[in-house]
Write an enzyme that holds these catalytic residues in place. Structure first.
Site, PDB file in Angstrom:
ATOM      1  N   THR A 290      -5.523  46.476  61.731  1.00  6.71           N
ATOM      2  CA  THR A 290      -4.541  45.679  62.455  1.00  6.71           C
ATOM      3  C   THR A 290      -4.944  45.444  63.909  1.00  6.71           C
ATOM      4  O   THR A 290      -5.598  46.287  64.531  1.00  6.71           O
ATOM      5  CB  THR A 290      -3.155  46.356  62.414  1.00  6.71           C
ATOM      6  N   SER A 291      -4.512  44.300  64.435  1.00  7.25           N
ATOM      7  CA  SER A 291      -4.722  43.983  65.849  1.00  7.25           C
ATOM      8  C   SER A 291      -3.712  44.679  66.752  1.00  7.25           C
ATOM      9  O   SER A 291      -3.829  44.605  67.985  1.00  7.25           O
ATOM     10  CB  SER A 291      -4.637  42.468  66.064  1.00  7.25           C
TER      11      SER A 291
ATOM     12  N   ASP B 286      -4.143  43.860  56.385  1.00  6.38           N
ATOM     13  CA  ASP B 286      -3.563  43.549  57.680  1.00  6.38           C
ATOM     14  C   ASP B 286      -2.123  44.083  57.663  1.00  6.38           C
ATOM     15  O   ASP B 286      -1.587  44.425  56.598  1.00  6.38           O
ATOM     16  CB  ASP B 286      -3.593  42.034  57.893  1.00  6.38           C
TER      17      ASP B 286
ATOM     18  N   ASP C   4      -2.998  37.458  56.505  1.00  2.00           N
ATOM     19  CA  ASP C   4      -2.136  36.277  56.529  1.00  2.00           C
ATOM     20  C   ASP C   4      -2.671  35.201  57.465  1.00  2.00           C
ATOM     21  O   ASP C   4      -2.327  34.031  57.308  1.00  2.00           O
ATOM     22  CB  ASP C   4      -0.709  36.656  56.967  1.00  2.00           C
TER      23      ASP C   4
ATOM     24  N   ASP D  51       0.855  42.992  60.365  1.00  2.00           N
ATOM     25  CA  ASP D  51       1.875  42.032  60.788  1.00  2.00           C
ATOM     26  C   ASP D  51       1.734  40.703  60.067  1.00  2.00           C
ATOM     27  O   ASP D  51       0.668  40.078  60.091  1.00  2.00           O
ATOM     28  CB  ASP D  51       1.785  41.812  62.302  1.00  2.00           C
TER      29      ASP D  51
ATOM     30  N   LYS E 102      -9.889  41.402  66.322  1.00  2.60           N
ATOM     31  CA  LYS E 102     -10.126  40.254  65.456  1.00  2.60           C
ATOM     32  C   LYS E 102     -10.128  38.980  66.310  1.00  2.60           C
ATOM     33  O   LYS E 102      -9.356  38.892  67.271  1.00  2.60           O
ATOM     34  CB  LYS E 102      -9.027  40.144  64.387  1.00  2.60           C
TER      35      LYS E 102
END
Length: 229
Positions: free
Chosen positions: A118-119, A19, A176, A21, A151
């Site tokens: 990543t989103s 991931d 995270d 962020d 996600k």
């Protein structure tokens, strides 16, 4: 308090999916700060808990949560202001989360492939990774721009594995947030959660995945597994 033993990894991963962020970059705090400042500038009294609810979600989740509070038109205005603030922060280079460079260097030295899932939308994700000096570490970057569903759907994780040419079951995912953990599990991957701003609640812990305190601990899980190989 006696530390809780973390189960060893069941296999030596053929690839590691990261991931971005809150996991590699200390960006969740920066995003939340920009959102809170934009809200305040526009006269909206919004609780800090609202920003925490957005962690790990995509643009759609953020817009829905805000629209429920302040309406669609005010949401567009707030997000435009917050995004302008955040663009300046991102272009300056967001701080790394502790241990990320050591872990990436360790994986590079052992020839273990790496990808990002990543989103964040692709243009901003690429700028953030480049400005932070992390982009060269990755053979592939999969973003919410590249998939049908963000996600916790598995799409972005599956795309990252496909880009690396590694079966999902042979991938370790570092996340995270519980949202990212759910995406990894749905993809048939093995997640390890390194919480940042969100403390795992009972629902997150019930997922049964490994939770560690730091990226250094995640690296130690990998080192222990490699020593057994």
């Amino acid at each position: 308090m006696t530390p809780v033993a973390i189960p060893p990894l069941p296999f030596l991963p053929e690839a590691v999916v990261f991931d971005m962020d809150g996991l590699m970059l200390d960006s969740e705090r920066a995003i939340n700060d920009c959102m809170a400042r934009a809200a305040s500038d526009l006269g909206h009294d919004l609780p800090a808990s609202l920003w925490l609810q957005m962690i790990g979600g995509g643009d759609g989740l953020c817009r829905r949560l805000l629209a429920d509070r302040i309406g669609a038109d005010a949401t567009v205005e707030l997000l435009a202001r917050a995004e302008a603030m955040y663009d300046a922060v991102a272009d300056a280079g967001i701080d790394h989360r502790p241990g990320i460079v050591d872990l990436l260097d360790w994986l590079v030295a052992r020839g273990i492939p790496r990808a990002v899932a990543t989103s964040t939308r692709r243009p901003l994700a690429m700028r953030k990774l480049a400005a932070a000096g992390l982009l060269p570490y990755f053979a592939a970057v999969a973003t919410s721009s590249d998939v049908a569903a963000p996600k916790p759907a598995p799409d972005v994780c599956l795309l990252a594995a496909s880009k690396l040419g590694v079966a999902p079951a042979r991938c370790l995912v570092l996340e995270d947030s519980p949202t990212g953990v759910r995406a990894a599990l749905a993809a048939g991957m093995t997640p390890v959660q390194v919480p940042d701003m969100l403390v795992p609640d009972d629902a997150a812990r019930a997922l049964g995945h490994r939770i560690v305190a730091s990226l250094g601990d995640a690296q130690r899980l990998l080192e222990a597994r490699l020593a057994e190989a």
